[in-house]
Scaffold this active site. Structure first.
Site, PDB file in Angstrom:
ATOM      1  N   PRO A  55       0.812  -1.112  -0.036  1.00  0.00           N
ATOM      2  CA  PRO A  55       0.052   0.015  -0.040  1.00  0.00           C
ATOM      3  C   PRO A  55       0.622   1.219   0.088  1.00  0.00           C
ATOM      4  O   PRO A  55       1.954   1.413   0.719  1.00  0.00           O
ATOM      5  CB  PRO A  55      -0.823   0.025   1.536  1.00  0.00           C
ATOM      6  CG  PRO A  55       0.012  -1.005   2.115  1.00  0.00           C
ATOM      7  CD  PRO A  55       0.595  -2.022   1.082  1.00  0.00           C
ATOM      8  N   CYS A  57       0.466   5.642  -0.157  1.00  0.00           N
ATOM      9  CA  CYS A  57      -0.570   6.793  -0.411  1.00  0.00           C
ATOM     10  C   CYS A  57      -0.117   7.576  -1.400  1.00  0.00           C
ATOM     11  O   CYS A  57       1.260   7.611  -1.592  1.00  0.00           O
ATOM     12  CB  CYS A  57      -0.454   7.578   1.141  1.00  0.00           C
ATOM     13  SG  CYS A  57      -1.057   6.841   2.488  1.00  0.00           S
ATOM     14  N   ALA A  89      -3.574   3.301   2.141  1.00  0.00           N
ATOM     15  CA  ALA A  89      -4.488   3.530   3.400  1.00  0.00           C
ATOM     16  C   ALA A  89      -5.587   4.156   2.893  1.00  0.00           C
ATOM     17  O   ALA A  89      -5.765   5.431   2.394  1.00  0.00           O
ATOM     18  CB  ALA A  89      -3.556   4.299   4.302  1.00  0.00           C
ATOM     19  N   TYR A 217      -0.463   4.543  13.190  1.00  0.00           N
ATOM     20  CA  TYR A 217      -2.004   4.791  13.224  1.00  0.00           C
ATOM     21  C   TYR A 217      -2.614   4.339  14.167  1.00  0.00           C
ATOM     22  O   TYR A 217      -2.139   3.639  14.973  1.00  0.00           O
ATOM     23  CB  TYR A 217      -2.541   4.520  11.615  1.00  0.00           C
ATOM     24  CG  TYR A 217      -1.448   5.405  10.797  1.00  0.00           C
ATOM     25  CD1 TYR A 217      -1.546   6.722  10.500  1.00  0.00           C
ATOM     26  CD2 TYR A 217      -0.761   4.784  10.005  1.00  0.00           C
ATOM     27  CE1 TYR A 217      -0.791   7.532   9.637  1.00  0.00           C
ATOM     28  CE2 TYR A 217       0.226   5.224   8.690  1.00  0.00           C
ATOM     29  CZ  TYR A 217       0.310   6.725   8.859  1.00  0.00           C
ATOM     30  OH  TYR A 217       0.914   7.308   8.180  1.00  0.00           O
ATOM     31  N   ARG A 265      -1.907  -5.574   8.912  1.00  0.00           N
ATOM     32  CA  ARG A 265      -0.462  -5.030   8.779  1.00  0.00           C
ATOM     33  C   ARG A 265       0.087  -4.385  10.156  1.00  0.00           C
ATOM     34  O   ARG A 265      -0.652  -3.674  10.847  1.00  0.00           O
ATOM     35  CB  ARG A 265      -0.478  -3.808   7.672  1.00  0.00           C
ATOM     36  CG  ARG A 265       1.070  -3.632   7.222  1.00  0.00           C
ATOM     37  CD  ARG A 265       1.092  -2.830   6.185  1.00  0.00           C
ATOM     38  NE  ARG A 265       2.230  -3.283   5.449  1.00  0.00           N
ATOM     39  CZ  ARG A 265       3.138  -2.666   4.461  1.00  0.00           C
ATOM     40  NH1 ARG A 265       3.076  -1.174   4.384  1.00  0.00           N
ATOM     41  NH2 ARG A 265       4.032  -2.949   4.108  1.00  0.00           N
TER      42      ARG A 265
HETATM   43  C1  LIG Z   1       4.893   6.672  -1.260  1.00  0.00           C
HETATM   44  C2  LIG Z   1       4.836   5.681  -0.139  1.00  0.00           C
HETATM   45  C3  LIG Z   1       3.466   5.642   0.488  1.00  0.00           C
HETATM   46  C4  LIG Z   1       3.247   4.780   1.395  1.00  0.00           C
HETATM   47  N1  LIG Z   1       2.045   4.587   1.908  1.00  0.00           N
HETATM   48  C5  LIG Z   1       1.784   3.773   2.861  1.00  0.00           C
HETATM   49  C6  LIG Z   1       0.238   3.399   3.206  1.00  0.00           C
HETATM   50  O1  LIG Z   1      -0.474   3.948   2.571  1.00  0.00           O
HETATM   51  N2  LIG Z   1       0.144   2.160   3.835  1.00  0.00           N
HETATM   52  C7  LIG Z   1       1.100   1.546   4.410  1.00  0.00           C
HETATM   53  O2  LIG Z   1       0.864   0.627   5.121  1.00  0.00           O
HETATM   54  N3  LIG Z   1       2.367   1.749   4.206  1.00  0.00           N
HETATM   55  C8  LIG Z   1       2.661   2.713   3.369  1.00  0.00           C
HETATM   56  N4  LIG Z   1       3.960   2.992   3.071  1.00  0.00           N
HETATM   57  C9  LIG Z   1       5.078   1.788   3.237  1.00  0.00           C
HETATM   58  C10 LIG Z   1       5.182   0.855   2.234  1.00  0.00           C
HETATM   59  O3  LIG Z   1       3.985   0.379   2.130  1.00  0.00           O
HETATM   60  C11 LIG Z   1       6.554  -0.014   2.590  1.00  0.00           C
HETATM   61  O4  LIG Z   1       6.181  -0.792   3.622  1.00  0.00           O
HETATM   62  C12 LIG Z   1       7.880   0.883   2.874  1.00  0.00           C
HETATM   63  O5  LIG Z   1       7.957   1.793   1.628  1.00  0.00           O
HETATM   64  C13 LIG Z   1       8.758  -0.123   2.783  1.00  0.00           C
HETATM   65  O6  LIG Z   1       9.005  -0.886   1.237  1.00  0.00           O
HETATM   66  P1  LIG Z   1       9.784  -0.515   0.220  1.00  0.00           P
HETATM   67  O7  LIG Z   1      11.393  -0.471   0.866  1.00  0.00           O
HETATM   68  O8  LIG Z   1       9.670  -1.404  -0.803  1.00  0.00           O
HETATM   69  O9  LIG Z   1       9.854   0.872  -0.176  1.00  0.00           O
HETATM   70  C14 LIG Z   1       4.264   3.902   1.977  1.00  0.00           C
HETATM   71  C15 LIG Z   1       5.730   4.185   1.349  1.00  0.00           C
HETATM   72  C16 LIG Z   1       5.700   5.052   0.364  1.00  0.00           C
HETATM   73  C17 LIG Z   1       6.983   4.730  -0.356  1.00  0.00           C
END
Ligand SMILES: Cc1cc2nc3c(=O)[nH]c(=O)nc-3n(C[C@H](O)[C@H](O)[C@H](O)COP(=O)(O)O)c2cc1C
Length: 409
Positions: A55, A57, A89, A217, A265
């Site tokens: 996920p 945002c 989210a 959250y 999560r």
């Molecule tokens: C742009 C962006 C938006 C994110 N929004 C959410 C979200 O809405 N819900 C959530 O649980 N994590 C959110 N995260 C965290 C990611 O889901 C993920 O757990 C985190 O970036 C680590 O993974 P990665 O190393 O592959 O980026 C967000 C991360 C990024 C980069």
């Protein structure tokens, strides 16, 4: 594009054409299927491969409604072969959004606006998940690239400062607002909002709901003693701090079909061990892996299917070591109790392959890598099947999006 127009293009004639192949699966002519390209079944839902979009945002909504940006943004990952696509989210109430630009699912109008997105994801034979969220004390914030991350303290600027609640009146990061302690009635209302959101998610066609219990959250803030200072039956002991989540799951299950999976999560750690090392078993100072594993057993017994393992987000004092795959070891420990997915600095196909092969998780989620390269799954198909040296001829051996096959001519 209006919803009406989107609905009018909702049939996908190409998918009933026998030549249509779901993108992102291994062609049977290839001898050994890499582990990340094996299917995975949870209840009535089968993922065609083990790679999911985490996920993320996007701060691109007005009034919480999904629009053509969300269709194209999420659709691009479906076309390019991801097995699981998780919608960012999504607020179960308007006041439960992180920012005024975040998605929501607090009305049937929102439900209907998600339908074309779900149908498109399904047309690519991918699984559609939605993360149901309440931002708690992190609500009424700015969109990352719009106002910046600060608190919106003014209703005229789109914020809702007086409606920001947490388990206790404890501020999170100092750029955020001062929450009010949520009342018992407020807790009941939010549980109800989660259950109605689950109903709408089902009616919109989603295959999976994920409750957002991570990153500071509302749900996480009840779990963690950092943010939960309550003295009633929602605070103090482990049993009390986990009560809000468990009761929410029970409410959600009244409306979410029994054969569809529920994911939760979790932040496996507040990453505060080095700052507050004297964590006691009975009344710890922060949330840690031990409590997460204990909670995992309870969630499994409540009928939760998958824990999506993440970490951090509840205190400005956290010391997150952003090394490679910083959540994978947590996932390995939790997966001894319940099926897990994991995200966190997983970049290479070989890393994802190793995680699945060594049973550290059953699904690998990527966030930033997908933003950089929506073609990650197809590139991984080429790489893990050693097709690079065969060039475009090699690519023809794998399941490319049918519509894009001419790029290989
Ligand atoms: C742009 C962006 C938006 C994110 N929004 C959410 C979200 O809405 N819900 C959530 O649980 N994590 C959110 N995260 C965290 C990611 O889901 C993920 O757990 C985190 O970036 C680590 O993974 P990665 O190393 O592959 O980026 C967000 C991360 C990024 C980069």
């Amino acid at each position: 594009m209006t919803l009406q127009k989107l609905n009018s293009i909702r049939t996908f004639p190409f998918t009933s054409n026998p030549k249509f192949k779901p993108p992102g699966v291994v062609n049977e002519k290839i001898s050994e299927t890499p582990a990340i390209f094996t299917p995975f079944t949870i209840k009535s839902v089968t993922l065609k491969n083990r790679i999911g979009v985490a996920p993320m945002c996007t701060y691109s909504s007005a009034n919480g409604l999904p629009n053509s940006f969300h269709l194209v943004h999420l659709g691009q990952f479906a076309v390019r072969g991801a097995g699981l696509i998780t919608v960012e989210a999504t607020g179960v109430t308007a006041a439960g959004r992180i920012s005024p630009h975040c998605l929501g699912i607090w009305s049937d109008e929102h439900r209907d606006a998600f339908k074309p997105i779900v149908e498109f994801i399904h047309s690519q034979r991918a699984v559609a998940a939605i993360q149901l969220a309440h931002a708690g004390r992190k609500a009424s914030g700015g969109g990352y690239y719009t106002e910046g991350r600060g608190f919106i303290n003014d209703v005229k600027e789109g914020g809702w400062p007086d409606e920001v609640v947490g388990p206790s009146a404890v501020q999170d990061f100092d750029y955020l607002g001062q929450p009010k302690e949520i009342t018992l009635q407020g807790i009941e209302d939010i549980k109800e909002a989660f259950s109605q959101a689950a109903r709408r998610a089902d009616e919109a066609g989603f295959d999976v709901i994920e409750l957002h219990g991570a990153h500071g959250y509302l749900i996480h803030s009840f779990l963690s003693p950092i943010s939960n200072k309550r003295t009633d039956h929602y605070g103090g002991s482990f049993e009390n701090r986990t009560r809000f989540l468990l009761e929410t799951i029970r409410e959600v299950k009244k409306f979410w079909p029994a054969d569809k999976p529920i994911f939760v999560r979790l932040s496996a750690s507040d990453w505060l061990e080095t700052v507050l090392p004297d964590s006691s078993e009975e009344f710890p100072l922060h949330w840690d892996l031990k409590q997460t594993v204990r909670l995992a057993r309870l969630l499994r017994d409540e009928g939760v299917d998958v824990i999506s393992v993440s970490s951090g987000g509840t205190s400005p004092k956290q010391t997150v070591p952003f090394f490679e795959q910083f959540n994978t070891q947590f996932s390995y420990e939790i997966s001894k109790e319940i099926t897990t997915s994991v995200a966190g600095n997983i970049r290479l196909p070989s890393e994802a392959e190793e995680i699945i092969k060594s049973n550290k998780a059953s699904i690998v989620l990527l966030a930033r890598e997908f933003l950089k390269n929506p073609n990650w799954v197809l590139d991984a198909l080429v790489e893990l099947n050693n097709l690079k040296e065969k060039g475009d001829e090699g690519k023809k051996l794998i399941s490319w999006p049918s519509q894009y096959e001419r790029s290989l001519l």
